[in-house]
Design an enzyme around this catalytic site. Structure first.
Site, mmCIF file in Angstrom:
data_model
loop_
_atom_site.group_PDB
_atom_site.id
_atom_site.type_symbol
_atom_site.label_atom_id
_atom_site.label_comp_id
_atom_site.label_asym_id
_atom_site.label_seq_id
_atom_site.Cartn_x
_atom_site.Cartn_y
_atom_site.Cartn_z
ATOM 1 N N LYS A 1 0.866 -1.180 0.000
ATOM 2 C CA LYS A 1 0.000 0.000 0.000
ATOM 3 C C LYS A 1 0.898 1.224 0.000
ATOM 4 C CE LYS A 1 -4.516 0.729 0.359
ATOM 5 N NZ LYS A 1 -5.628 -0.206 0.108
ATOM 6 N N ASP B 1 -7.154 4.159 -4.207
ATOM 7 C CA ASP B 1 -7.767 3.996 -2.880
ATOM 8 C C ASP B 1 -8.427 5.352 -2.611
ATOM 9 O OD1 ASP B 1 -7.772 1.942 -0.510
ATOM 10 O OD2 ASP B 1 -7.406 3.852 0.459
ATOM 11 N N GLY C 1 -20.228 7.184 3.370
ATOM 12 C CA GLY C 1 -19.432 7.601 2.226
ATOM 13 C C GLY C 1 -20.324 7.908 1.035
ATOM 14 N N PHE C 2 -19.714 8.514 0.021
ATOM 15 C CA PHE C 2 -20.428 8.695 -1.250
ATOM 16 C C PHE C 2 -19.463 8.500 -2.414
ATOM 17 C CE2 PHE C 2 -18.769 12.860 -2.455
ATOM 18 C CZ PHE C 2 -18.401 13.424 -1.237
ATOM 19 N N VAL D 1 -16.811 3.153 -3.490
ATOM 20 C CA VAL D 1 -17.422 1.936 -2.952
ATOM 21 C C VAL D 1 -18.929 2.140 -2.772
ATOM 22 C CG1 VAL D 1 -17.286 0.163 -1.164
ATOM 23 C CG2 VAL D 1 -15.248 1.477 -1.752
ATOM 24 N N ALA D 2 -19.303 3.278 -2.193
ATOM 25 C CA ALA D 2 -20.720 3.585 -1.970
ATOM 26 C C ALA D 2 -21.494 3.593 -3.292
ATOM 27 C CB ALA D 2 -20.840 4.949 -1.282
ATOM 28 N N TRP D 3 -20.858 4.118 -4.313
ATOM 29 C CA TRP D 3 -21.462 4.214 -5.651
ATOM 30 C C TRP D 3 -21.734 2.811 -6.228
ATOM 31 C CZ3 TRP D 3 -18.499 3.198 -10.314
ATOM 32 C CH2 TRP D 3 -19.106 3.624 -11.494
HETATM 33 N N1 GLU Z 1 -7.250 0.046 -2.522
HETATM 34 C C1 GLU Z 1 -8.070 -1.079 -2.873
HETATM 35 C C2 GLU Z 1 -8.137 -2.045 -1.725
HETATM 36 O O1 GLU Z 1 -8.217 -1.627 -0.598
HETATM 37 C C3 GLU Z 1 -7.682 -1.694 -4.212
HETATM 38 C C4 GLU Z 1 -6.289 -2.203 -4.326
HETATM 39 C C5 GLU Z 1 -5.903 -2.674 -5.731
HETATM 40 O O2 GLU Z 1 -6.751 -2.740 -6.610
HETATM 41 O O3 GLU Z 1 -4.725 -2.983 -5.893
HETATM 42 O O4 GLU Z 1 -8.151 -3.248 -1.854
#
Ligand code: GLU
Length: 447
Positions: A125, A165, A237-238, A241-243
Site C-alpha cells: 500500500k 484507494d 461515504g459517497f 465503494v458507496a457508488w
Molecule cells: N485500494 C483497494 C483495496 O483496498 C484496491 C487495491 C488494488 O486494486 O490494488 O483493496
C-alpha cells in the site's frame, strides 16, 4: 504466554505510536492463536515475527508547484509488506491524514485480502499526505507526476502494482500512468491497475469493490435462506465503494437509504436507486469538495450535520464504505437496538475493535479484507488482461468477480468451522488468508 501473545506484546512495545497498524495486526494475530499453537513449525520459523515486519518501506519527498507558483512539499510512501505469493499489490491513498501507521495497517490487511482472492498477489500500500480537496486538475497532475518520478523505480508488473484507494481514482491513475510511461519509455500496462478503458483498464474496475461487497453480503444472507429483496441498507461515504454498492444493491432489490461525508449524512427514504442519483454521486466526487450536503439540496431529502448514518435511522444492513474506524461501539449498540441484523465492511477496518467485537458476538459481521476484496480481485483480472493483451467482456468480468466473492465467503466459513468458531467471519478470513501466505513463506526459506 502463548506465541501469539508474545508477538503482540513485542509489537506494542516496538511501535507504540502506530495505532492503526497495531489495531489491524492484533486482530489478525489473535485469530491465528489456535493455528500457530497446534503446529510448532510457525514458531520455529518465526513466521509471525516476519509477517508483521514489512519487507521494505520507501518514504520520499514529493515537491511540486501549485497554480500560484508556490512550492509545495508532501511526503510519499510505499509499504511493500509481503511478496510471498506474488508481487506487492495494493492501492495508493491521497489524504491529509495519511501516516506510515495508516499505510502499514492497509498494506498488512492487503496481504490477507489478496491471498483470499486466490490470485497471485502479495500485499502493499502507498500514498501521501497530499489532500486532493480543493486542488485544481493541473495541481493534481503536477503532484502525481512528482510522486511517480520517485515511485517508478520501486514498481513494475513483476515487482509492485499500485492502484487507487481513497483520493486516488481514474483521474489520478491516468496522470500517474502517463508519467510512468514517459520515464521508463515502456507501455507497461500491468504497472498500475484502475486505468482508463482506452489504455488497458478493465471493465467494472470502478464498480468492482462495491459490486463485490454486495455479492459477499448476498452470500452471507443466503446462509439463512434470505436475500436482499426488500432490505434497507445504510451506507457511509459517497465515493467509489458507496457508488458501486448503491447500484448493485438496487439491482438485487435492496434499498440504500443513507450516504455520508465528512460534513454529515443524508437519509433518502426513496432509496439511492436511480441513474440520476448515481451520476450525481460521481459529480459530487469530481467536484473535489468532499461534502454530501449537495445531495440533500438536489433531491430534497434531509441532511444531518456532523451525524453518522448508524444512529439516525433503522436499517436491516449497515455497510461502512468510506474510511477506517467510522463505526464505533456506541454506533454498534444503536444499530443492534434498532434491529440491524448484518454489518459488513466495504471500507478497510471500517469498525473500531470494540464495535466489531460486539457485532461479531450479537449479530452477523464480516471484515473488510473479505468483504471488499472484489476491488483488488478485478485489479488482478486487469493484470491478466494486460499480459494477454486483450480485454474481457462485461459478462466475463462480472461472472469472475461473483465467483471470486462466493469463493472468499466459502473459504471464510470453512476456515472458521475448522477452527471450531462456526460463523466467525473475522477468524475465518484471517486464518484462510494466513495459511496460504505462511505456506509460501515456509517453502521459500528465511528471506
Ligand atoms: N485500494 C483497494 C483495496 O483496498 C484496491 C487495491 C488494488 O486494486 O490494488 O483493496
Amino acid at each position: 504466554m502463548s506465541y501469539v501473545e508474545k508477538v503482540i506484546e513485542e509489537l506494542h512495545s516496538k511501535y507504540p505510536w502506530e495505532k492503526e497498524f497495531l489495531q489491524a495486526a492484533t486482530e489478525v494475530l489473535e485469530s491465528l492463536d489456535a493455528i500457530v499453537e497446534k503446529d510448532l513449525i510457525y514458531k520455529e520459523a518465526k513466521i509471525l515475527e516476519r509477517l508483521v515486519e514489512p519487507e521494505r518501506i520507501v518514504i520520499f519527498r514529493v515537491p511540486w508547484v501549485n497554480d500560484n507558483g508556490e512550492v509545495q512539499v508532501n511526503r510519499g510512501f510505499r509499504v511493500q509488506f509481503n511478496s510471498a505469493i506474488g508481487p506487492y499489490k495494493g492501492g495508493l491513498r491521497f489524504h491529509a491524514s495519511v501516516t506510515l501507521s495508516m499505510l502499514k495497517f492497509l498494506a498488512f490487511e492487503q496481504i490477507f485480502k489478496n491471498s483470499l482472492t486466490g490470485l497471485p498477489m502479495g500485499g502493499g500500500k502507498g500514498g501521501s499526505d497530499f489532500s486532493p480537496v480543493g486542488k485544481t486538475d493541473n495541481e493534481v497532475m503536477k503532484f502525481c507526476q512528482s510522486f511517480m518520478t520517485e515511485l517508478y523505480r520501486h514498481i513494475g508488473p513483476h515487482t509492485d502494482i499500485p492502484a487507487g484507494d481513497v483520493g486516488v481514482g481514474g483521474r489520478e491513475i491516468g496522470y500517474l500512468y502517463g508519467q510512468h510511461k514517459r520515464i521508463v519509455n515502456r507501455f507497461d500496462s500491468a504497472t498500475l491497475t484502475g486505468k482508463g478503458r482506452s489504455f488497458g483498464g478493465s471493465i467494472f474496475r470502478p464498480e468492482a469493490t462495491g459490486f463485490g461487497t454486495v455479492y459477499f453480503v448476498q452470500a452471507m444472507l443466503k446462509t439463512k435462506d434470505e436475500s436482499l429483496d426488500g432490505k434497507t441498507i445504510g451506507i457511509s461515504g459517497f465515493g467509489n465503494v458507496a457508488w458501486g454498492v448503491s447500484q448493485k444493491a438496487t439491482e438485487l432489490c435492496g434499498k440504500v437509504i443513507t450516504l455520508s461525508g465528512p460534513d454529515g449524512c443524508i437519509i433518502d427514504p426513496d432509496g439511492v436507486g436511480t441513474e440520476e442519483k448515481w451520476n450525481y454521486m460521481l459529480e459530487m466526487r469530481a467536484s473535489g469538495d468532499d461534502i454530501v450536503k449537495p445531495y440533500s439540496d438536489k433531491f430534497g431529502v434531509k441532511f444531518y450535520e456532523n451525524a453518522r448514518p448508524w444512529d439516525i435511522v433503522p436499517m436491516d444492513i449497515a455497510l461502512p464504505c468510506a474510511f477506517q474506524n467510522e463505526l464505533n461501539e456506541e454506533n454498534a449498540k444503536n444499530l443492534i437496538k434498532n434491529g440491524c441484523k448484518l454489518v459488513a465492511e466495504g471500507s478497510n477496518m471500517g469498525c473500531t475493535q470494540e464495535a466489531w467485537k460486539m457485532l461479531n458476538e450479537r449479530i452477523k459481521f464480516a471484515p473488510g479484507k473479505a468483504v471488499n476484496a472484489g476491488g483488488v480481485a478485478v485489479s488482478g483480472l486487469e493484470m491478466s488482461q494486460n499480459s494477454e493483451r486483450l480485454s474481457w467482456t462485461a459478462e466475463e468480468v462480472d461472472t469472475q468477480l461473483h465467483r471470486i466473492m462466493e469463493n472468499i465467503h466459502a473459504q471464510c466459513l470453512e476456515a472458521a468451522d475448522a477452527a471450531g468458531s462456526h460463523g466467525d467471519y473475522v477468524k475465518g478470513a484471517n486464518i484462510a488468508g494466513f495459511l496460504k501466505v505462511a505456506e509460501a513463506m515456509l517453502a521459500q526459506g528465511v528471506v
